[in-house]
Write a protein that holds these residues in place. Structure first.
Motif, short mmCIF file in Angstrom:
data_model
loop_
_atom_site.label_atom_id
_atom_site.label_comp_id
_atom_site.label_asym_id
_atom_site.label_seq_id
_atom_site.Cartn_x
_atom_site.Cartn_y
_atom_site.Cartn_z
N PRO A 1 57.65 2.59 38.92
CA PRO A 1 56.88 3.42 39.83
C PRO A 1 57.79 4.06 40.89
O PRO A 1 58.79 3.47 41.28
CB PRO A 1 55.92 2.42 40.50
CG PRO A 1 55.87 1.25 39.59
CD PRO A 1 57.22 1.19 38.92
N LEU A 2 57.42 5.26 41.32
CA LEU A 2 58.21 5.99 42.30
C LEU A 2 57.30 6.56 43.38
O LEU A 2 56.13 6.84 43.14
CB LEU A 2 58.96 7.15 41.63
CG LEU A 2 59.97 6.78 40.56
CD1 LEU A 2 60.45 8.03 39.84
CD2 LEU A 2 61.15 6.04 41.17
N THR A 3 57.87 6.77 44.56
CA THR A 3 57.15 7.44 45.63
C THR A 3 57.21 8.95 45.40
O THR A 3 58.04 9.43 44.61
CB THR A 3 57.75 7.12 47.00
OG1 THR A 3 59.08 7.65 47.04
CG2 THR A 3 57.77 5.62 47.29
N ALA B 1 56.55 -1.80 51.84
CA ALA B 1 57.42 -1.68 53.00
C ALA B 1 57.07 -0.50 53.91
O ALA B 1 57.48 -0.46 55.06
CB ALA B 1 58.88 -1.57 52.56
N ASP B 2 56.33 0.49 53.37
CA ASP B 2 56.02 1.70 54.13
C ASP B 2 54.56 2.06 53.91
O ASP B 2 54.20 2.62 52.88
CB ASP B 2 56.94 2.85 53.69
CG ASP B 2 56.70 4.14 54.45
OD1 ASP B 2 55.78 4.18 55.31
OD2 ASP B 2 57.42 5.11 54.21
N GLY B 3 53.73 1.74 54.88
CA GLY B 3 52.30 1.97 54.75
C GLY B 3 51.90 3.42 54.60
O GLY B 3 50.79 3.72 54.18
N ARG B 4 52.77 4.34 54.94
CA ARG B 4 52.47 5.78 54.81
C ARG B 4 52.76 6.29 53.42
O ARG B 4 52.43 7.41 53.09
CB ARG B 4 53.29 6.58 55.82
CG ARG B 4 52.99 6.22 57.26
CD ARG B 4 54.01 6.85 58.19
NE ARG B 4 55.32 6.27 57.90
CZ ARG B 4 56.49 6.83 58.17
NH1 ARG B 4 56.54 7.99 58.75
NH2 ARG B 4 57.61 6.22 57.87
N SER B 5 53.40 5.48 52.60
CA SER B 5 53.87 5.91 51.29
C SER B 5 53.15 5.15 50.18
O SER B 5 52.61 4.07 50.40
CB SER B 5 55.38 5.67 51.20
OG SER B 5 55.88 6.12 49.98
#
Length: 148
Positions: free
Chosen positions: A53-55, A90-94
């Motif tokens: 999986p990727l952002t 690790a990053d709630g915006r992502s």
């Protein structure tokens, strides 16, 4: 001294763009008609189909498409339930994006068509020319990344 004139037939950036557009148009028609996918959507599926999986930020880097194009393609794929979004620990915006089972099935159906298209296009060049072309493209990509 006379100024050098631009000759588009010999201008490398132009020729690369023309070749890329011709290949993309050829593939776009097939993928739209057979699979209901636009090129940006297929590019995301192709990258996600290779593994983890990727952002969206990682997909922008991997595909060299702009953020808006990646966002639109990701939304279209999510609407068709071909990809799923999972919150980034690790990053709630992502979010991490990955193929769903339906997306993986479609990807597995497209890969043989993609490879057949590649083989048909490559039938006009030798294996050595292909290898040389890939090496040249890698050098040009690196040069573009290092460009002032």
């Amino acid at each position: 001294m006379a100024a050098k004139k631009l000759n588009l037939d010999n201008f490398l950036p132009y020729r690369l763009s023309i070749a890329s557009n011709a290949l993309s148009e050829r593939i776009a028609t097939e993928y739209q008609n057979r699979f209901g996918l636009k090129i940006p959507e297929w590019r995301l599926m192709a990258v996600l189909g290779e593994g983890r999986p990727l952002t969206q930020r990682e997909l922008v880097a991997a595909t060299r498409m702009d953020k808006v194009t990646v966002n639109r393609a990701a939304k279209a794929l999510a609407d068709r339930q071909l990809i799923a979004r999972q919150a980034h620990a690790a990053d709630g915006r992502s979010h991490h994006l990955e193929l769903t089972d339906t997306g993986r099935s479609l990807y597995d159906s497209i890969v043989p068509a993609a490879l057949a298209s590649e083989a048909r296009l490559e039938s006009n060049i030798s294996a050595g020319e292909r290898e040389t072309l890939l090496a040249i493209l890698a050098k040009l990509t690196a040069a573009a990344e290092d460009y002032g």
